[in-house]
Design a protein around this motif. Sequence first.
Motif, mmCIF file in Angstrom:
data_model
loop_
_atom_site.group_PDB
_atom_site.id
_atom_site.type_symbol
_atom_site.label_atom_id
_atom_site.label_comp_id
_atom_site.label_asym_id
_atom_site.label_seq_id
_atom_site.Cartn_x
_atom_site.Cartn_y
_atom_site.Cartn_z
ATOM 1 N N TYR A 1 63.599 -10.066 -86.977
ATOM 2 C CA TYR A 1 62.194 -9.746 -86.700
ATOM 3 C C TYR A 1 61.389 -11.005 -86.999
ATOM 4 O O TYR A 1 61.251 -11.407 -88.158
ATOM 5 N N LEU A 2 60.893 -11.657 -85.955
ATOM 6 C CA LEU A 2 60.249 -12.963 -86.097
ATOM 7 C C LEU A 2 58.845 -12.914 -85.514
ATOM 8 O O LEU A 2 58.670 -12.601 -84.337
ATOM 9 N N THR A 3 57.849 -13.249 -86.342
ATOM 10 C CA THR A 3 56.464 -13.173 -85.876
ATOM 11 C C THR A 3 55.698 -14.478 -86.024
ATOM 12 O O THR A 3 54.531 -14.541 -85.668
ATOM 13 N N PRO B 1 69.635 -10.271 -76.865
ATOM 14 C CA PRO B 1 68.480 -9.548 -76.334
ATOM 15 C C PRO B 1 67.211 -9.827 -77.132
ATOM 16 O O PRO B 1 67.243 -9.923 -78.356
ATOM 17 N N ILE B 2 66.094 -9.949 -76.413
ATOM 18 C CA ILE B 2 64.791 -10.191 -77.018
ATOM 19 C C ILE B 2 63.848 -9.064 -76.608
ATOM 20 O O ILE B 2 63.785 -8.704 -75.436
ATOM 21 N N ARG B 3 63.133 -8.510 -77.585
ATOM 22 C CA ARG B 3 62.098 -7.532 -77.310
ATOM 23 C C ARG B 3 60.812 -8.038 -77.952
ATOM 24 O O ARG B 3 60.851 -8.706 -78.992
ATOM 25 N N HIS B 4 59.680 -7.726 -77.360
ATOM 26 C CA HIS B 4 58.392 -8.217 -77.839
ATOM 27 C C HIS B 4 57.564 -7.082 -78.435
ATOM 28 O O HIS B 4 57.614 -5.959 -77.954
ATOM 29 N N ILE B 5 56.819 -7.419 -79.499
ATOM 30 C CA ILE B 5 55.873 -6.481 -80.089
ATOM 31 C C ILE B 5 54.460 -7.032 -79.900
ATOM 32 O O ILE B 5 54.276 -8.232 -79.682
ATOM 33 N N THR B 6 53.485 -6.161 -79.998
ATOM 34 C CA THR B 6 52.092 -6.543 -79.815
ATOM 35 C C THR B 6 51.422 -6.775 -81.163
ATOM 36 O O THR B 6 51.473 -5.908 -82.035
ATOM 37 N N TYR C 1 66.733 -9.867 -81.187
ATOM 38 C CA TYR C 1 65.470 -10.398 -81.681
ATOM 39 C C TYR C 1 64.315 -9.485 -81.293
ATOM 40 O O TYR C 1 64.237 -9.026 -80.161
ATOM 41 N N ILE C 2 63.426 -9.279 -82.249
ATOM 42 C CA ILE C 2 62.146 -8.642 -81.986
ATOM 43 C C ILE C 2 61.121 -9.700 -82.366
ATOM 44 O O ILE C 2 61.061 -10.124 -83.527
ATOM 45 N N ILE C 3 60.354 -10.162 -81.382
ATOM 46 C CA ILE C 3 59.431 -11.259 -81.649
ATOM 47 C C ILE C 3 58.013 -10.885 -81.235
ATOM 48 O O ILE C 3 57.796 -10.000 -80.410
ATOM 49 N N GLY C 4 57.062 -11.566 -81.846
ATOM 50 C CA GLY C 4 55.664 -11.337 -81.508
ATOM 51 C C GLY C 4 54.782 -12.310 -82.236
ATOM 52 O O GLY C 4 55.256 -13.176 -82.982
ATOM 53 N N GLY C 5 53.494 -12.170 -82.035
ATOM 54 C CA GLY C 5 52.533 -13.016 -82.737
ATOM 55 C C GLY C 5 52.711 -14.474 -82.387
ATOM 56 O O GLY C 5 52.745 -14.850 -81.232
#
Length: 191
Positions: A30-32, A71-76, A57-61
């Motif tokens: 989880y990388l922001t 796999p990469i998923r994006h958060i808001t 990966y869950i990335i955002g910011g």
Amino acid sequence: MIWQNRGNDPLVGSIALLEGVIWLKKVCFYLTTRGNYAKTKSIIDHLRDNPAIQLQYIIGGGCPEMEFYGPIRHITIIKDGSYSGTFKSAGLISVEMGVILQELMPDILVIVADRFECLPAAMITHYMGIPIAHIEGGEHSASIDDNIRDAVTALATLHFPCTQAAAHRIKFALMKEDSEIWCAAIMKLWI
């Protein structure tokens, strides 16, 4: 005794621990922020060479699109500098994390540090019964981040503090077991 890494590279024990867990097949980061990526890059680079482990990966910011291996998923994340942006982001992250984690179903989620967007991610991950590896827990900066960091640490399963003082805070203030704490030194210096 709190586990300390031996040798020149402070990540050796941490990586060996992650690789040595037989049930661990899918490791999600989880990388922001750019800093979160920098602090985990050497771990990611090492784990990507292990064919038994799938990186996610869950990335955002402020986390830039870097070279990821899986796999990469994006958060808001709403970055307007306001309190309302912060609590709106926390709500969005909670909903998005649940959906993303249902899809990816990682065996463990790696969270770095103490920013506000870490707490809703840790909360949803904990509710879903997914173990959390927390990097940089136990630190204190006399800011609001201390409370966020401590809450994430309380929800985490494995702890990778950067100093012995932080490791002792995790053990005594948050009553975590020695076997869950691996003092990993300052990870960003070893990239």
